[in-house]
Scaffold this motif. Structure first.
Motif, PDB file in Angstrom:
ATOM      1  N   MET A  25       0.842  -1.187   0.000  1.00 23.55           N
ATOM      2  CA  MET A  25       0.000   0.000   0.000  1.00 23.55           C
ATOM      3  C   MET A  25       0.875   1.234   0.000  1.00 23.55           C
ATOM      4  SD  MET A  25      -2.671   1.303   2.931  1.00 23.55           S
ATOM      5  CE  MET A  25      -1.289   1.758   3.967  1.00 23.55           C
ATOM      6  N   GLU A  43      -4.000   6.391  -5.676  1.00 27.01           N
ATOM      7  CA  GLU A  43      -2.946   6.221  -4.675  1.00 27.01           C
ATOM      8  C   GLU A  43      -1.936   7.367  -4.716  1.00 27.01           C
ATOM      9  OE1 GLU A  43      -1.451   2.192  -5.201  1.00 27.01           O
ATOM     10  OE2 GLU A  43      -3.019   1.470  -3.853  1.00 27.01           O
ATOM     11  N   GLY A  49      -0.508   4.497  -0.069  1.00 30.28           N
ATOM     12  CA  GLY A  49      -1.213   5.629   0.520  1.00 30.28           C
ATOM     13  C   GLY A  49      -1.466   5.400   1.984  1.00 30.28           C
TER      14      GLY A  49
END
Length: 372
Positions: free
Chosen positions: A1, A299, A3
């Motif tokens: 991930m 993102e 973000g």
């Protein structure tokens, strides 16, 4: 991930599903009291469908879920929202209840002369419940966007939101815009407490600093975060000053249990708003949420998410209605990439979304962006 909060699986049918009531809006032909306006033009309005339309216009797979009457106004709503590219296949028709409508004046909502006349009591959307809204229409998405307006429509609508924000293994990222509307709550309802509880169960929350003070007596972004430690991302909108985002340092969204995984530390990001020549201050909050969600799906960094929110809001602020076409993605990305000084010099007026890249001035003087 990459973000501050992970969105749902990319293989989902929709990028964002928005659940809520949409209504036919009647806009005044001239300024003045409702009693004095001679005629009105027809448009559409509704916080959740506004977000869906803006996201679809920005190139995302957006779906609106709601209920409308089996009437001409319902036909118009479904057709108009679908024309933005929104998937309306999950909209249900109610033969026994009407589509909601409302009339408003041209004045800014923040002024004492602004009037709104709602005709939504007993509407088709107020009958939404866990029993008649299929969950498969809602959960096959990367993000499920909800607002506090739906919770205020009826006890059944509130039950639906509580069910959707509860713990479940298949839930997408839950985005929740508080949207405190005191006039919608029924006598005896604890609207502010309900909104606080729902916000604590969400992963991403939008709330205005002014509405947090009105609803909960909280002053300032830090006090709001203290009352809402659970959401992985809390966006506090501060009007013309900008927005402050609290991003919890957690790897994944929570399960929906307000008691789970409280934030222990935050990254705090404050992004100034843009100077805008406002035509009508309606729909800006929905547009901001759409811009932020669009950048979340991509993102982008937190700063860029907020800047995209500001740009989407500026697009709506410079037109009379709740909806407009957003700036082209390449144009918005170039504006978002400006350094802080150039961002601070931007001033956006009517028609600015049509300006091409050649219209961006990086000189030290204050600049305006208008059509070329």
């Amino acid at each position: 991930m990459s973000g501050p909060v992970a969105v749902g699986r990319a293989a989902a049918t929709a990028d964002v599903v928005c659940l809520g009531e949409s209504m036919v809006t009647f806009l005044p032909s001239q300024p003045g009291r409702l009693a004095d306006v001679p005629s009105f033009g027809r448009a559409i309005g509704g916080a959740e469908s506004n977000v869906a339309c803006a996201l679809a216009a920005a190139g995302h797979r957006a779906k609106w879920v709601g209920r409308v009457g089996a009437d001409g106004f319902g036909d118009h709503l479904v057709d108009a929202i679908a024309a933005y590219g929104v998937d309306t296949s999950a909209v249900r028709r109610d033969p026994g209840r009407p589509t909601g409508i409302y009339f408003r004046t041209a004045a800014d909502r923040a002024t004492g002369t602004h009037e709104v006349a709602y005709y939504r009591a007993g509407s088709a959307a107020s009958a939404m419940s866990p029993e008649n809204v299929p969950y498969e229409d809602l959960l096959d998405a990367r993000i499920l966007h909800l607002t506090g307006i739906t919770a205020a429509l009826s006890a059944d609508c509130l039950s639906l939101l509580r069910s959707l924000t509860g713990p479940r293994p298949d839930r997408p990222l839950i985005s929740f815009d508080v949207n405190h509307r005191p006039h919608l709550w029924r006598a005896g309802d604890e609207g502010p407490g309900v909104l606080l509880d729902l916000a604590r169960r969400a992963d991403l929350v939008f709330v205005g600093e002014d509405e947090a003070e009105e609803a909960w007596g909280l002053r300032g972004a830090d006090a709001i975060r203290e009352a809402l430690p659970e959401p992985a991302v809390l966006v506090v909108k501060q009007g013309s000053e900008g927005a402050t985002v609290f991003s919890a340092r957690r790897p994944e969204p929570r399960t929906g249990d307000p008691g789970s995984a409280p934030a222990t530390s935050d990254t705090v990001t404050t992004v100034p708003a843009l100077r805008v020549d406002v035509v009508a201050a309606v729909g800006a909050g929905d547009a901001f949420a759409a811009g932020f969600l669009s950048a979340t799906l991509r993102e982008l960094s937190v700063r860029d998410r907020v800047r995209h929110g500001h740009l989407m809001a500026a697009a709506v602020l410079t037109v009379p209605g709740d909806l407009t076409d957003p700036p082209a993605r390449a144009h918005a990305d170039e504006l978002v990439a400006l350094d802080d000084a150039a961002w601070g010099r931007l001033r956006l007026g009517p028609g600015w979304t049509a300006a091409d890249r050649a219209g961006i001035d990086r000189s030290p003087a204050p600049q305006e962006v208008h059509p070329t």
